[in-house]
Design a protein around this motif. Structure first.
Motif, PDB file in Angstrom:
ATOM      1  N   PRO A 152       0.838  -1.203   0.000  1.00 26.86           N
ATOM      2  CA  PRO A 152       0.000   0.000   0.000  1.00 26.86           C
ATOM      3  C   PRO A 152       0.868   1.247   0.000  1.00 26.86           C
ATOM      4  CG  PRO A 152       0.042  -1.003   2.175  1.00 26.86           C
ATOM      5  CD  PRO A 152       0.728  -1.973   1.257  1.00 26.86           C
ATOM      6  N   ASP A 153       0.300   2.329  -0.495  1.00 23.96           N
ATOM      7  CA  ASP A 153       1.075   3.564  -0.603  1.00 23.96           C
ATOM      8  C   ASP A 153       1.543   4.056   0.770  1.00 23.96           C
ATOM      9  OD1 ASP A 153       1.933   5.530  -2.720  1.00 23.96           O
ATOM     10  OD2 ASP A 153       1.003   6.911  -1.296  1.00 23.96           O
ATOM     11  N   ALA A 154       0.769   3.778   1.798  1.00 24.96           N
ATOM     12  CA  ALA A 154       1.169   4.210   3.136  1.00 24.96           C
ATOM     13  C   ALA A 154       2.492   3.568   3.550  1.00 24.96           C
ATOM     14  CB  ALA A 154       0.078   3.868   4.149  1.00 24.96           C
ATOM     15  N   LEU A 155       2.707   2.322   3.143  1.00 26.04           N
ATOM     16  CA  LEU A 155       3.969   1.656   3.457  1.00 26.04           C
ATOM     17  C   LEU A 155       5.120   2.294   2.685  1.00 26.04           C
ATOM     18  CD1 LEU A 155       5.690  -0.552   4.746  1.00 26.04           C
ATOM     19  CD2 LEU A 155       4.983  -2.081   2.894  1.00 26.04           C
ATOM     20  N   LEU A 156       4.891   2.617   1.415  1.00 22.74           N
ATOM     21  CA  LEU A 156       5.936   3.280   0.630  1.00 22.74           C
ATOM     22  C   LEU A 156       6.351   4.593   1.287  1.00 22.74           C
ATOM     23  CD1 LEU A 156       4.697   2.766  -3.048  1.00 22.74           C
ATOM     24  CD2 LEU A 156       6.241   1.341  -1.702  1.00 22.74           C
ATOM     25  N   VAL A 157       5.381   5.317   1.829  1.00 23.90           N
ATOM     26  CA  VAL A 157       5.684   6.581   2.505  1.00 23.90           C
ATOM     27  C   VAL A 157       6.553   6.331   3.723  1.00 23.90           C
ATOM     28  CG1 VAL A 157       4.682   8.499   3.798  1.00 23.90           C
ATOM     29  CG2 VAL A 157       3.605   7.733   1.664  1.00 23.90           C
ATOM     30  N   ARG A 158       6.225   5.314   4.509  1.00 22.99           N
ATOM     31  CA  ARG A 158       7.012   5.026   5.711  1.00 22.99           C
ATOM     32  C   ARG A 158       8.428   4.570   5.355  1.00 22.99           C
ATOM     33  NH1 ARG A 158       5.890   1.216   9.124  1.00 22.99           N
ATOM     34  NH2 ARG A 158       4.383  -0.010   7.911  1.00 22.99           N
ATOM     35  N   VAL A 159       8.547   3.774   4.297  1.00 20.14           N
ATOM     36  CA  VAL A 159       9.870   3.348   3.848  1.00 20.14           C
ATOM     37  C   VAL A 159      10.697   4.552   3.419  1.00 20.14           C
ATOM     38  CG1 VAL A 159      11.113   2.069   2.063  1.00 20.14           C
ATOM     39  CG2 VAL A 159       9.138   1.029   3.187  1.00 20.14           C
ATOM     40  N   ALA A 160      10.072   5.451   2.654  1.00 21.99           N
ATOM     41  CA  ALA A 160      10.778   6.652   2.194  1.00 21.99           C
ATOM     42  C   ALA A 160      11.247   7.497   3.362  1.00 21.99           C
ATOM     43  CB  ALA A 160       9.868   7.464   1.274  1.00 21.99           C
ATOM     44  N   GLU A 161      10.416   7.639   4.381  1.00 21.65           N
ATOM     45  CA  GLU A 161      10.765   8.458   5.536  1.00 21.65           C
ATOM     46  C   GLU A 161      11.962   7.889   6.287  1.00 21.65           C
ATOM     47  OE1 GLU A 161       6.301  10.270   6.538  1.00 21.65           O
ATOM     48  OE2 GLU A 161       7.050   8.500   7.612  1.00 21.65           O
ATOM     49  N   ARG A 162      12.163   6.576   6.205  1.00 15.98           N
ATOM     50  CA  ARG A 162      13.303   5.940   6.870  1.00 15.98           C
ATOM     51  C   ARG A 162      14.569   5.968   6.016  1.00 15.98           C
ATOM     52  NH1 ARG A 162      12.123   2.175  10.932  1.00 15.98           N
ATOM     53  NH2 ARG A 162      10.205   2.759  12.012  1.00 15.98           N
ATOM     54  N   SER A 163      14.455   6.404   4.781  1.00 17.55           N
ATOM     55  CA  SER A 163      15.600   6.382   3.870  1.00 17.55           C
ATOM     56  C   SER A 163      16.503   7.588   4.085  1.00 17.55           C
ATOM     57  CB  SER A 163      15.103   6.387   2.421  1.00 17.55           C
ATOM     58  OG  SER A 163      14.676   7.694   2.043  1.00 17.55           O
ATOM     59  N   PRO A 164      17.722   7.552   3.549  1.00 12.74           N
ATOM     60  CA  PRO A 164      18.621   8.715   3.651  1.00 12.74           C
ATOM     61  C   PRO A 164      18.117   9.926   2.880  1.00 12.74           C
ATOM     62  CG  PRO A 164      19.838   6.729   3.050  1.00 12.74           C
ATOM     63  CD  PRO A 164      18.383   6.413   2.904  1.00 12.74           C
ATOM     64  N   TYR A 165      17.113   9.716   2.013  1.00 15.01           N
ATOM     65  CA  TYR A 165      16.632  10.791   1.147  1.00 15.01           C
ATOM     66  C   TYR A 165      15.381  11.477   1.673  1.00 15.01           C
ATOM     67  CZ  TYR A 165      19.582   7.805  -1.717  1.00 15.01           C
ATOM     68  OH  TYR A 165      20.606   7.024  -2.174  1.00 15.01           O
ATOM     69  N   GLY A 166      14.802  10.935   2.730  1.00 14.46           N
ATOM     70  CA  GLY A 166      13.628  11.564   3.315  1.00 14.46           C
ATOM     71  C   GLY A 166      12.342  11.232   2.577  1.00 14.46           C
ATOM     72  N   ALA A 167      11.269  11.897   2.995  1.00 17.32           N
ATOM     73  CA  ALA A 167       9.932  11.595   2.494  1.00 17.32           C
ATOM     74  C   ALA A 167       9.806  11.747   0.978  1.00 17.32           C
ATOM     75  CB  ALA A 167       8.902  12.483   3.192  1.00 17.32           C
ATOM     76  N   ALA A 168      10.595  12.637   0.371  1.00 14.45           N
ATOM     77  CA  ALA A 168      10.514  12.858  -1.071  1.00 14.45           C
ATOM     78  C   ALA A 168      10.891  11.608  -1.865  1.00 14.45           C
ATOM     79  CB  ALA A 168      11.411  14.019  -1.477  1.00 14.45           C
ATOM     80  N   HIS A 169      11.561  10.661  -1.220  1.00 13.35           N
ATOM     81  CA  HIS A 169      11.991   9.428  -1.899  1.00 13.35           C
ATOM     82  C   HIS A 169      10.805   8.570  -2.314  1.00 13.35           C
ATOM     83  CE1 HIS A 169      14.742   6.293  -3.061  1.00 13.35           C
ATOM     84  NE2 HIS A 169      14.299   5.441  -2.152  1.00 13.35           N
ATOM     85  N   VAL A 170       9.612   8.868  -1.789  1.00 13.17           N
ATOM     86  CA  VAL A 170       8.448   8.056  -2.125  1.00 13.17           C
ATOM     87  C   VAL A 170       8.140   8.101  -3.618  1.00 13.17           C
ATOM     88  CG1 VAL A 170       6.691   9.850  -1.744  1.00 13.17           C
ATOM     89  CG2 VAL A 170       6.114   7.432  -1.378  1.00 13.17           C
ATOM     90  N   ALA A 171       8.435   9.221  -4.265  1.00 13.73           N
ATOM     91  CA  ALA A 171       8.193   9.319  -5.712  1.00 13.73           C
ATOM     92  C   ALA A 171       9.080   8.325  -6.464  1.00 13.73           C
ATOM     93  CB  ALA A 171       8.453  10.738  -6.191  1.00 13.73           C
ATOM     94  N   THR A 172      10.324   8.189  -6.031  1.00 10.23           N
ATOM     95  CA  THR A 172      11.232   7.226  -6.657  1.00 10.23           C
ATOM     96  C   THR A 172      10.760   5.801  -6.403  1.00 10.23           C
ATOM     97  OG1 THR A 172      13.102   8.744  -6.408  1.00 10.23           O
ATOM     98  CG2 THR A 172      13.619   6.422  -6.751  1.00 10.23           C
ATOM     99  N   LEU A 173      10.323   5.527  -5.176  1.00 14.35           N
ATOM    100  CA  LEU A 173       9.821   4.188  -4.860  1.00 14.35           C
ATOM    101  C   LEU A 173       8.623   3.833  -5.744  1.00 14.35           C
ATOM    102  CD1 LEU A 173      10.008   4.151  -0.951  1.00 14.35           C
ATOM    103  CD2 LEU A 173      11.504   2.946  -2.546  1.00 14.35           C
ATOM    104  N   ARG A 174       7.712   4.776  -5.920  1.00 17.74           N
ATOM    105  CA  ARG A 174       6.549   4.522  -6.775  1.00 17.74           C
ATOM    106  C   ARG A 174       6.976   4.219  -8.210  1.00 17.74           C
ATOM    107  NH1 ARG A 174       3.774   9.774  -4.174  1.00 17.74           N
ATOM    108  NH2 ARG A 174       2.691   8.804  -2.394  1.00 17.74           N
TER     109      ARG A 174
END
Length: 250
Positions: A152-174
């Protein structure tokens, strides 16, 4: 404002955090090290350590340092029994490693992490080393993309927030997940660690959900476009053989 975490839940999480400090590089820790690493008051740490020790989860060695306790042996045997792959699945991994001469891994997702539950080392001396039980992040890598295919997208957001790139990384994950959906496999070159590449495919359970990822990992120099295509085809065939075989513990 988010609801405050219940005191009992907070205590359990703190105890788990303390256990998580121990690994093969640091099998024994002093009270000072535990206080420093957790950031908790010394009185709180002492209380938690006493409880963990009384329950056999921690032990005090001859130097007064804390180490893994004997009660964990029973849990380790239980975990091994639950996650040990059947012989047929292990033969699939051995066949992949022997034919393609790269190390094969099987990972499952644990919240925002991935855990290696099986591996078969390739025959070459220069190879990727990941041990069974190792826990790695989900913010990059071919395995992460395969495990996140139906997340789910909510999980992608949480993963991005834990990354070195911050919350903006969610676009790359998607974007990565979309590419993996389109291709049927995922590839990474130096995303998590420079010089390492991987190719991964999802392994699905009886209901069709992604339960694991099957991957080749090794030096980037050996992961040419031609070999990546061959790896992806071989992994895809093997993943079909593993469907319905792997544990579906969520």
């Amino acid at each position: 404002m988010a609801a405050e975490e219940p005191a009992g839940m907070r205590t359990v999480q703190r105890a788990i955090d303390i256990l998580g400090l121990f690994d093969e590089q640091r099998p024994a820790l002093s009270i000072r090290e535990i206080v420093t690493d957790t950031g908790l008051p010394k009185t709180t740490v002492l209380r938690l350590l006493q409880t963990l020790r009384l329950n056999g989860l921690l032990w005090v060695d001859e130097h007064g340092r804390y180490a893994a306790g004997p009660a964990l042996l029973r849990w380790a045997r239980l975990a091994e029994h639950t996650w040990q792959l059947p012989g047929a699945a292990l033969r699939v991994l051995r066949g992949l490693a022997a034919q393609h001469m790269e190390t094969v891994h099987v990972y499952v997702r644990r919240d925002v992490h991935r855990v290696c539950i099986a591996q078969e080392e390739g025959p070459r001396s220069l190879r990727q080393v990941v041990r069974v039980g190792d826990e790695l992040p989900l913010w990059a890598g071919g395995v992460a993309k395969a495990l996140l295919l139906d997340a789910p997208d909510a999980l992608l957001v949480r993963v991005a927030e834990r990354s070195p790139y911050g919350a903006a990384h969610v676009a790359t994950l998607r974007r990565w997940v979309g590419e993996a959906h389109h291709d049927g496999f995922a590839v990474s070159h130096g995303e998590r660690e420079e010089g390492l590449s991987s190719v991964a495919v999802p392994v699905r359970g009886r209901g069709g959900a992604v339960v694991a990822a099957l991957s080749f990992g090794g030096p980037t120099s050996r992961f040419t476009a031609e070999r990546v295509r061959a790896f992806a085809a071989a992994l895809g065939t093997a993943a079909k053989e593993l469907e319905g075989v792997l544990p579906e513990v969520r």
